[in-house]
Scaffold this motif. Structure first.
Motif, PDB file in Angstrom:
ATOM      1  N   GLN A 193       4.671  15.249 -10.049  1.00 35.74           N
ATOM      2  CA  GLN A 193       5.434  15.521 -11.264  1.00 35.74           C
ATOM      3  C   GLN A 193       4.533  16.109 -12.343  1.00 35.74           C
ATOM      4  OE1 GLN A 193       8.927  13.096 -12.674  1.00 35.74           O
ATOM      5  NE2 GLN A 193       7.410  12.312 -14.105  1.00 35.74           N
ATOM      6  N   GLU A 194       3.338  15.548 -12.496  1.00 37.72           N
ATOM      7  CA  GLU A 194       2.410  16.063 -13.512  1.00 37.72           C
ATOM      8  C   GLU A 194       1.918  17.464 -13.167  1.00 37.72           C
ATOM      9  OE1 GLU A 194      -0.679  13.173 -14.044  1.00 37.72           O
ATOM     10  OE2 GLU A 194       0.562  11.934 -15.388  1.00 37.72           O
ATOM     11  N   ALA A 195       2.003  17.818 -11.869  1.00 37.34           N
ATOM     12  CA  ALA A 195       1.611  19.169 -11.449  1.00 37.34           C
ATOM     13  C   ALA A 195       2.707  20.192 -11.725  1.00 37.34           C
ATOM     14  CB  ALA A 195       1.259  19.163  -9.961  1.00 37.34           C
ATOM     15  N   GLY A 196       3.823  19.730 -12.296  1.00 36.36           N
ATOM     16  CA  GLY A 196       4.871  20.640 -12.723  1.00 36.36           C
ATOM     17  C   GLY A 196       6.093  20.712 -11.841  1.00 36.36           C
ATOM     18  N   HIS A 197       6.177  19.822 -10.867  1.00 35.10           N
ATOM     19  CA  HIS A 197       7.326  19.819  -9.968  1.00 35.10           C
ATOM     20  C   HIS A 197       8.319  18.742 -10.388  1.00 35.10           C
ATOM     21  CE1 HIS A 197       5.068  22.528  -7.382  1.00 35.10           C
ATOM     22  NE2 HIS A 197       4.041  21.702  -7.487  1.00 35.10           N
ATOM     23  N   GLU A 198       9.559  18.881  -9.946  1.00 34.04           N
ATOM     24  CA  GLU A 198      10.599  17.895 -10.255  1.00 34.04           C
ATOM     25  C   GLU A 198      10.701  16.913  -9.096  1.00 34.04           C
ATOM     26  OE1 GLU A 198      15.260  17.762 -11.810  1.00 34.04           O
ATOM     27  OE2 GLU A 198      14.273  19.681 -11.366  1.00 34.04           O
ATOM     28  N   GLY A 258       0.796  -1.214   0.000  1.00 34.08           N
ATOM     29  CA  GLY A 258       0.000   0.000   0.000  1.00 34.08           C
ATOM     30  C   GLY A 258       0.834   1.272   0.000  1.00 34.08           C
ATOM     31  N   ALA A 259       1.892   1.312   0.829  1.00 30.37           N
ATOM     32  CA  ALA A 259       2.743   2.501   0.883  1.00 30.37           C
ATOM     33  C   ALA A 259       3.447   2.731  -0.456  1.00 30.37           C
ATOM     34  CB  ALA A 259       3.765   2.369   2.010  1.00 30.37           C
ATOM     35  N   SER A 260       3.856   1.643  -1.099  1.00 31.52           N
ATOM     36  CA  SER A 260       4.530   1.753  -2.403  1.00 31.52           C
ATOM     37  C   SER A 260       3.592   2.328  -3.461  1.00 31.52           C
ATOM     38  CB  SER A 260       5.022   0.374  -2.855  1.00 31.52           C
ATOM     39  OG  SER A 260       5.828  -0.234  -1.886  1.00 31.52           O
ATOM     40  N   VAL A 261       2.366   1.794  -3.511  1.00 30.09           N
ATOM     41  CA  VAL A 261       1.384   2.274  -4.486  1.00 30.09           C
ATOM     42  C   VAL A 261       1.069   3.746  -4.227  1.00 30.09           C
ATOM     43  CG1 VAL A 261      -0.990   2.030  -5.305  1.00 30.09           C
ATOM     44  CG2 VAL A 261       0.398  -0.009  -4.861  1.00 30.09           C
ATOM     45  N   HIS A 262       0.873   4.076  -2.950  1.00 30.83           N
ATOM     46  CA  HIS A 262       0.596   5.460  -2.567  1.00 30.83           C
ATOM     47  C   HIS A 262       1.703   6.388  -3.068  1.00 30.83           C
ATOM     48  CE1 HIS A 262      -0.479   8.784   0.272  1.00 30.83           C
ATOM     49  NE2 HIS A 262       0.831   8.971   0.264  1.00 30.83           N
ATOM     50  N   LEU A 263       2.952   6.007  -2.834  1.00 30.72           N
ATOM     51  CA  LEU A 263       4.071   6.862  -3.215  1.00 30.72           C
ATOM     52  C   LEU A 263       4.189   6.990  -4.727  1.00 30.72           C
ATOM     53  CD1 LEU A 263       6.506   8.574  -2.755  1.00 30.72           C
ATOM     54  CD2 LEU A 263       7.844   6.528  -2.229  1.00 30.72           C
ATOM     55  N   LEU A 264       4.013   5.897  -5.453  1.00 27.69           N
ATOM     56  CA  LEU A 264       4.082   5.963  -6.914  1.00 27.69           C
ATOM     57  C   LEU A 264       3.011   6.896  -7.471  1.00 27.69           C
ATOM     58  CD1 LEU A 264       4.741   2.204  -7.749  1.00 27.69           C
ATOM     59  CD2 LEU A 264       6.334   4.098  -8.110  1.00 27.69           C
ATOM     60  N   ASP A 265       1.791   6.774  -6.960  1.00 23.78           N
ATOM     61  CA  ASP A 265       0.713   7.659  -7.412  1.00 23.78           C
ATOM     62  C   ASP A 265       1.009   9.107  -7.055  1.00 23.78           C
ATOM     63  OD1 ASP A 265      -0.791   5.565  -8.454  1.00 23.78           O
ATOM     64  OD2 ASP A 265      -2.015   5.320  -6.659  1.00 23.78           O
ATOM     65  N   ARG A 283       9.812   3.581 -13.078  1.00 23.20           N
ATOM     66  CA  ARG A 283      10.341   3.989 -14.386  1.00 23.20           C
ATOM     67  C   ARG A 283       9.285   3.855 -15.476  1.00 23.20           C
ATOM     68  NH1 ARG A 283      16.381   1.410 -13.275  1.00 23.20           N
ATOM     69  NH2 ARG A 283      17.112   3.188 -12.023  1.00 23.20           N
ATOM     70  N   GLU A 284       8.349   2.922 -15.309  1.00 27.72           N
ATOM     71  CA  GLU A 284       7.236   2.818 -16.257  1.00 27.72           C
ATOM     72  C   GLU A 284       6.415   4.106 -16.284  1.00 27.72           C
ATOM     73  OE1 GLU A 284       4.971  -0.582 -15.138  1.00 27.72           O
ATOM     74  OE2 GLU A 284       6.410  -2.033 -15.957  1.00 27.72           O
ATOM     75  N   ARG A 285       6.404   4.816 -15.165  1.00 33.54           N
ATOM     76  CA  ARG A 285       5.647   6.065 -15.070  1.00 33.54           C
ATOM     77  C   ARG A 285       6.503   7.286 -15.392  1.00 33.54           C
ATOM     78  NH1 ARG A 285       1.197   5.940 -10.428  1.00 33.54           N
ATOM     79  NH2 ARG A 285       0.650   3.746 -10.394  1.00 33.54           N
ATOM     80  N   GLY A 286       7.734   7.045 -15.783  1.00 34.18           N
ATOM     81  CA  GLY A 286       8.617   8.160 -16.095  1.00 34.18           C
ATOM     82  C   GLY A 286       9.155   8.865 -14.870  1.00 34.18           C
ATOM     83  N   LEU A 287       9.243   8.134 -13.747  1.00 41.13           N
ATOM     84  CA  LEU A 287       9.739   8.702 -12.506  1.00 41.13           C
ATOM     85  C   LEU A 287      11.210   8.338 -12.313  1.00 41.13           C
ATOM     86  CD1 LEU A 287       6.705   7.761 -10.219  1.00 41.13           C
ATOM     87  CD2 LEU A 287       7.281  10.057 -11.036  1.00 41.13           C
TER      88      LEU A 287
END
Length: 366
Positions: free
Chosen positions: A28-33, A15-22, A49-53
């Motif tokens: 990132q999509e909100a414009g932050h690095e 759960g913590a992993s999924v939360h952090l990935l989301d 990396r699949e999400r471009g993170l």
């Protein structure tokens, strides 16, 4: 804003992993690095990396307490922070949370910690509970804001002397919206139950198996989705009870949403919890929930409205809850509709993201 996340384990997706990935993806999509530091080279890195993170593997970040490894990780993480120069460090999970806050304090970098269920919560072994309560009391002073995923955990922290009231804020977990799957309710006389959870503490698959074995009815089937170290024990119990035709072990799956849409009832039996994402995922799908009354679960599941909550270790109560929902399609449908409505009003990802970024702005003044 540059946000550096840190979490302990890369070998499992919980759960913590999924939360952090989301969350990292949303920030990132909100414009932050953003970048994520995680221990090891496991599946978490692949998912990120699949999400471009951007994901940085920490060699010395391991789950067991180890003075040598923990000090090595302190030095390793300090070097990463100095190179990456974040405006904010956001730590997740106990080990990463402790070391991450120490580094942030020594480098005078704002730091947020999210507690996905405290390591000193009820149900955890006494010695471990005492140790982590003492540690969390200390490192709370190195934190600019602590986020708890439930009011239960916020209250527990305050009762335990972990941080002041103005330091801790509750931001309930949220789940991203998904493409609607067609629910398979049909005319089948078999009620399909599903539990999505790793086979390890705090989940109690064995207790659920024994309750199902005690049912006076046989018009059900149980799907277990997930893997983990206690799976062989659960499979052996199912075999001993002669119920191999009633239980199905799917292992770790990437099609959880589809499996939920083909189910009738969601179950989550645990000895302790924070605010489990799988319950929210079930509510998002429109499933009624049978769950243990632990941690923040009652903040998501409204008793007798969106599901049935059962006290921990209450065998008869769990048998009754299972029998009730298996026996009434109308009640399942009614609870499922109300659960989905509750999800949409209180537990969406957009709401969680907005509140989290607001915390970032408060502590960084950016």
């Amino acid at each position: 804003m540059r946000v550096l996340y840190v979490i302990t384990r890369s070998d499992v997706i919980g759960g913590a992993s999924v939360h952090l990935l989301d969350l990292a993806n949303g920030v990132q999509e909100a414009g932050h690095e953003v970048a994520i530091v995680v221990g090891g080279h496991g599946i978490f890195i692949e998912k990120a990396r699949e999400r471009g993170l951007r994901c940085i593997s920490a060699i010395h970040l391991v789950r067991p307490l180890s003075v040598i490894n923990d000090f090595r990780f302190y030095l390793e993480f300090r070097r990463i922070v100095l190179e990456w120069k974040p405006n904010l460090i956001h730590a997740h999970s106990s080990k990463a949370g402790i070391v991450g806050r120490l580094v942030a304090k020594t480098l005078s970098i704002p730091c947020v910690f999210t507690a996905h269920g405290w390591a000193f919560t009820e149900g955890v072994a006494t010695s471990r509970r005492i140790l982590y309560r003492c540690i969390e009391r200390l490192v709370a002073n190195f934190t600019d804001k602590i986020i708890t995923v439930s009011d239960y955990d916020r209250s527990l922290a305050l009762r335990s002397g972990v941080g002041a009231a103005d330091l801790i804020v509750t931001i309930h977990n949220g789940m991203p919206s998904v493409t609607e799957e067609d629910s398979v309710t049909g005319s089948s006389k078999v009620t399909r139950l599903i539990m999505v959870a790793r086979f390890e503490a705090p989940k109690d698959h064995v207790f659920l198996v024994r309750a199902l074995a005690s049912l006076p009815r046989s018009d059900w089937a149980m799907d277990f989705v997930g893997d983990g170290p206690t799976m062989p024990e659960v499979k052996n119990l199912v075999s001993e009870l002669g119920l191999e035709d009633k239980f199905f072990f799917a292992g770790a799956c990437s099609d959880v949403s589809e499996r939920l849409s083909k189910s009738d009832v969601f179950c989550l039996i645990s000895n302790w919890e924070g605010l489990p994402l799988t319950v929210l995922e079930a509510m998002r799908t429109g499933l009624p929930v049978i769950a243990s009354r632990v941690g923040g679960v009652p903040e998501a599941v409204a008793q007798q409205e969106t599901g049935i909550l059962v006290d921990k270790h209450d065998h008869d109560g769990l048998v009754s809850a299972l029998s009730t929902l298996i026996g009434s399609r109308d009640l399942r449908s009614k609870m499922g509709v109300m659960g989905k409505s509750r999800f949409l009003s209180d537990f969406t990802f957009e709401l969680m993201l907005q509140r989290t970024i607001s915390v970032y702005s408060d502590v960084t003044k950016v």
